[in-house]
Design a protein around this motif. Structure first.
Motif, PDB file in Angstrom:
ATOM      1  N   ALA A   1      12.980  -8.050  -8.048  1.00 45.45           N
ATOM      2  CA  ALA A   1      12.464  -6.693  -8.224  1.00 45.45           C
ATOM      3  C   ALA A   1      10.944  -6.678  -8.229  1.00 45.45           C
ATOM      4  N   THR A   2      10.339  -7.690  -8.835  1.00 46.18           N
ATOM      5  CA  THR A   2       8.885  -7.760  -8.927  1.00 46.18           C
ATOM      6  C   THR A   2       8.243  -8.181  -7.612  1.00 46.18           C
ATOM      7  N   LEU A   3       8.935  -9.040  -6.869  1.00 40.19           N
ATOM      8  CA  LEU A   3       8.350  -9.638  -5.677  1.00 40.19           C
ATOM      9  C   LEU A   3       7.774  -8.613  -4.715  1.00 40.19           C
ATOM     10  N   ALA A   4       8.521  -7.542  -4.436  1.00 34.68           N
ATOM     11  CA  ALA A   4       8.061  -6.552  -3.460  1.00 34.68           C
ATOM     12  C   ALA A   4       6.808  -5.819  -3.909  1.00 34.68           C
ATOM     13  N   TYR A   5       6.522  -5.832  -5.227  1.00 33.04           N
ATOM     14  CA  TYR A   5       5.347  -5.139  -5.761  1.00 33.04           C
ATOM     15  C   TYR A   5       4.182  -6.089  -6.040  1.00 33.04           C
ATOM     16  N   ALA A   6       4.384  -7.369  -5.777  1.00 35.25           N
ATOM     17  CA  ALA A   6       3.373  -8.365  -6.153  1.00 35.25           C
ATOM     18  C   ALA A   6       2.036  -8.119  -5.482  1.00 35.25           C
ATOM     19  N   PHE A   7       2.053  -7.622  -4.230  1.00 35.45           N
ATOM     20  CA  PHE A   7       0.807  -7.507  -3.481  1.00 35.45           C
ATOM     21  C   PHE A   7       0.055  -6.208  -3.761  1.00 35.45           C
ATOM     22  N   ILE A   8       0.586  -5.393  -4.690  1.00 35.07           N
ATOM     23  CA  ILE A   8      -0.220  -4.281  -5.190  1.00 35.07           C
ATOM     24  C   ILE A   8      -1.422  -4.840  -5.945  1.00 35.07           C
ATOM     25  N   PHE A   9      -1.209  -5.960  -6.624  1.00 27.84           N
ATOM     26  CA  PHE A   9      -2.253  -6.570  -7.441  1.00 27.84           C
ATOM     27  C   PHE A   9      -2.837  -7.826  -6.815  1.00 27.84           C
ATOM     28  N   MET A  10      -2.329  -8.225  -5.668  1.00 28.67           N
ATOM     29  CA  MET A  10      -2.834  -9.415  -5.002  1.00 28.67           C
ATOM     30  C   MET A  10      -3.107  -9.109  -3.546  1.00 28.67           C
ATOM     31  N   GLU A  11      -4.219  -9.609  -3.022  1.00 26.84           N
ATOM     32  CA  GLU A  11      -4.485  -9.474  -1.603  1.00 26.84           C
ATOM     33  C   GLU A  11      -3.470 -10.303  -0.824  1.00 26.84           C
ATOM     34  N   PRO A  12      -2.870  -9.749   0.240  1.00 28.29           N
ATOM     35  CA  PRO A  12      -1.947 -10.554   1.055  1.00 28.29           C
ATOM     36  C   PRO A  12      -2.665 -11.774   1.612  1.00 28.29           C
TER      37      PRO A  12
ATOM     38  N   LEU B   1       0.897 -20.057  -3.031  1.00 27.23           N
ATOM     39  CA  LEU B   1      -0.487 -19.767  -2.666  1.00 27.23           C
ATOM     40  C   LEU B   1      -0.834 -18.367  -3.128  1.00 27.23           C
ATOM     41  N   TRP B   2      -1.687 -18.259  -4.129  1.00 27.01           N
ATOM     42  CA  TRP B   2      -2.129 -16.959  -4.619  1.00 27.01           C
ATOM     43  C   TRP B   2      -3.457 -16.616  -3.961  1.00 27.01           C
ATOM     44  N   THR B   3      -3.704 -15.332  -3.779  1.00 25.76           N
ATOM     45  CA  THR B   3      -4.948 -14.892  -3.180  1.00 25.76           C
ATOM     46  C   THR B   3      -5.692 -14.003  -4.173  1.00 25.76           C
ATOM     47  N   GLN B   4      -6.777 -13.437  -3.737  1.00 20.71           N
ATOM     48  CA  GLN B   4      -7.660 -12.698  -4.634  1.00 20.71           C
ATOM     49  C   GLN B   4      -6.950 -11.528  -5.308  1.00 20.71           C
ATOM     50  N   ALA B   5      -7.156 -11.395  -6.604  1.00 22.65           N
ATOM     51  CA  ALA B   5      -6.509 -10.339  -7.366  1.00 22.65           C
ATOM     52  C   ALA B   5      -7.196  -8.992  -7.133  1.00 22.65           C
ATOM     53  N   VAL B   6      -6.420  -7.922  -7.333  1.00 23.42           N
ATOM     54  CA  VAL B   6      -6.936  -6.568  -7.239  1.00 23.42           C
ATOM     55  C   VAL B   6      -7.124  -6.026  -8.647  1.00 23.42           C
ATOM     56  N   VAL B   7      -8.213  -5.330  -8.903  1.00 23.37           N
ATOM     57  CA  VAL B   7      -8.476  -4.771 -10.226  1.00 23.37           C
ATOM     58  C   VAL B   7      -7.399  -3.748 -10.561  1.00 23.37           C
ATOM     59  N   ALA B   8      -6.791  -3.877 -11.753  1.00 17.06           N
ATOM     60  CA  ALA B   8      -5.672  -3.016 -12.134  1.00 17.06           C
ATOM     61  C   ALA B   8      -6.057  -1.543 -12.131  1.00 17.06           C
ATOM     62  N   ALA B   9      -7.318  -1.248 -12.431  1.00 17.98           N
ATOM     63  CA  ALA B   9      -7.757   0.140 -12.484  1.00 17.98           C
ATOM     64  C   ALA B   9      -7.662   0.829 -11.123  1.00 17.98           C
ATOM     65  N   GLN B  10      -7.584   0.045 -10.035  1.00 14.89           N
ATOM     66  CA  GLN B  10      -7.495   0.614  -8.699  1.00 14.89           C
ATOM     67  C   GLN B  10      -6.070   0.995  -8.317  1.00 14.89           C
ATOM     68  N   VAL B  11      -5.108   0.606  -9.132  1.00 18.82           N
ATOM     69  CA  VAL B  11      -3.696   0.832  -8.833  1.00 18.82           C
ATOM     70  C   VAL B  11      -3.179   2.007  -9.652  1.00 18.82           C
ATOM     71  N   PRO B  12      -2.465   2.973  -9.034  1.00 15.11           N
ATOM     72  CA  PRO B  12      -1.897   4.092  -9.804  1.00 15.11           C
ATOM     73  C   PRO B  12      -1.035   3.577 -10.947  1.00 15.11           C
TER      74      PRO B  12
END
Length: 234
Positions: A133-144, A12-23
Motif C-alpha cells: 500500500a505504501t510503495l505506490a506513494y513512496a515517490f511523493i516524498f522521494m525523487e524517482p 537505492l534511495w534518492t533525494q527526499a522531497v520536503v514534506a511541506a510541498q506535499v498536500p
C-alpha cells in the motif's frame, strides 16, 4: 509469504522531497478493469502531517462482476515520514474469501513480523522496506531514480530462490497535458507464478499513482485507474 503479500525493500534511495510541498490529504476515486471490462471501483485516501502518514484503500466489485462474485477489499498502512521518505509501522489487509494479512515493522529491532491468516513469520527488516500500500506513494516524498533500473528485494519466496527483482522506470512520456512515469516490478517468481506489480506516477499531481496494475498468480491483470483526484482540507 504465499500470497501477493509482498514487502519491497528499495536498495537505492534518492533525494527526499520536503514534506511541506506535499498536500496533507489526497482523495482518489478509482475504477478497476480486467481485459477492458469494468469490474470494480474503489477509493484511496492518503494523509500526512509531516511526521506520520496513513494510506487507506477500499475496493469492491461492481455491476455484473458483483452479481457473479461479491468481493470487498480494504488495506491500511500507517507509518512515519522521515528524511529518507516513508517508513511503515503497520499494515493490514482484508479481502472477501481470504484470510486477513498484517505486518508489523520493528525498526529498532530490525524485525518484520508478517501474519497471513494466523501463519506468522518473522524475518529481518531490511532498510527501505515498504508494504504494497505504501510503495505506490513512496515517490511523493522521494525523487524517482535517475537511472533506468534500480534493485529491490521482494518477498521471502524470491529470496529463497536466490532472485533479485529489478524495477524498470520507463522514460517520461506525454499524454495530452499529462505526464507520467512508469515503474514495473517484473515477474520473477518461481514456477508458473505470474504475479507482478506496476504503477504509473502523475508528474502533474505530486507523483501520485494514477494507475496501478496488479497481476495475480494465474496471470489475470487488474488495472486500477484514477478517475478523480481531490485535495480537501483536513
Amino acid at each position: 509469504m504465499k500470497a501477493l503479500f509482498a514487502m519491497f525493500a528499495l536498495a537505492l534511495w534518492t533525494q527526499a522531497v520536503v514534506a511541506a510541498q506535499v498536500p496533507t490529504r489526497v482523495e482518489m476515486e478509482v475504477s478497476v478493469e480486467v481485459k477492458g471490462m469494468t469490474v470494480g471501483a474503489g477509493r484511496d485516501v492518503f494523509e500526512h502531517d509531516g511526521k506520520t502518514y496513513s494510506v487507506n484503500t477500499e475496493a469492491h466489485t461492481v455491476g455484473v462482476a458483483r452479481l457473479l462474485k461479491k468481493v470487498d477489499e480494504r488495506r491500511e498502512s500507517r507509518g512515519l515520514v522521515t528524511d529518507q521518505g516513508l517508513r511503515p509501522l503497520s499494515f493490514h489487509q482484508t479481502r472477501t474469501g481470504k484470510p486477513p494479512n498484517a505486518a508489523q515493522f520493528d525498526w529498532a529491532k530490525g524485525e518484520l513480523t508478517m501474519d497471513e491468516g494466523g501463519d506468522i513469520e518473522k524475518v529481518p527488516l531490511l532498510p527501505g522496506t515498504l508494504d504494497q500500500a505504501t510503495l505506490a506513494y513512496a515517490f511523493i516524498f522521494m525523487e524517482p531514480p535517475k537511472s533506468d533500473t534500480f534493485k529491490v528485494k521482494g518477498d521471502r519466496r524470491e529470496e529463497a530462490a536466490g532472485l533479485r527483482t529489478r524495477v524498470r522506470r520507463a522514460r517520461t512520456h506525454r499524454d495530452g497535458s499529462r505526464q507520467a512515469g512508469h515503474i514495473a516490478f517484473p515477474q520473477v517468481l518461481v514456477g508458473d507464478d505470474k504475479r507482478g506489480f506496476e504503477f504509473w506516477l502523475s508528474l502533474e499531481h505530486h507523483r501520485l499513482p494514477v494507475r496501478i496494475r496488479i497481476i495475480e498468480k494465474d496471470g489475470t491483470a487488474f488495472d486500477s485507474t484514477v478517475s478523480k483526484i481531490t485535495y480537501p482540507a483536513r
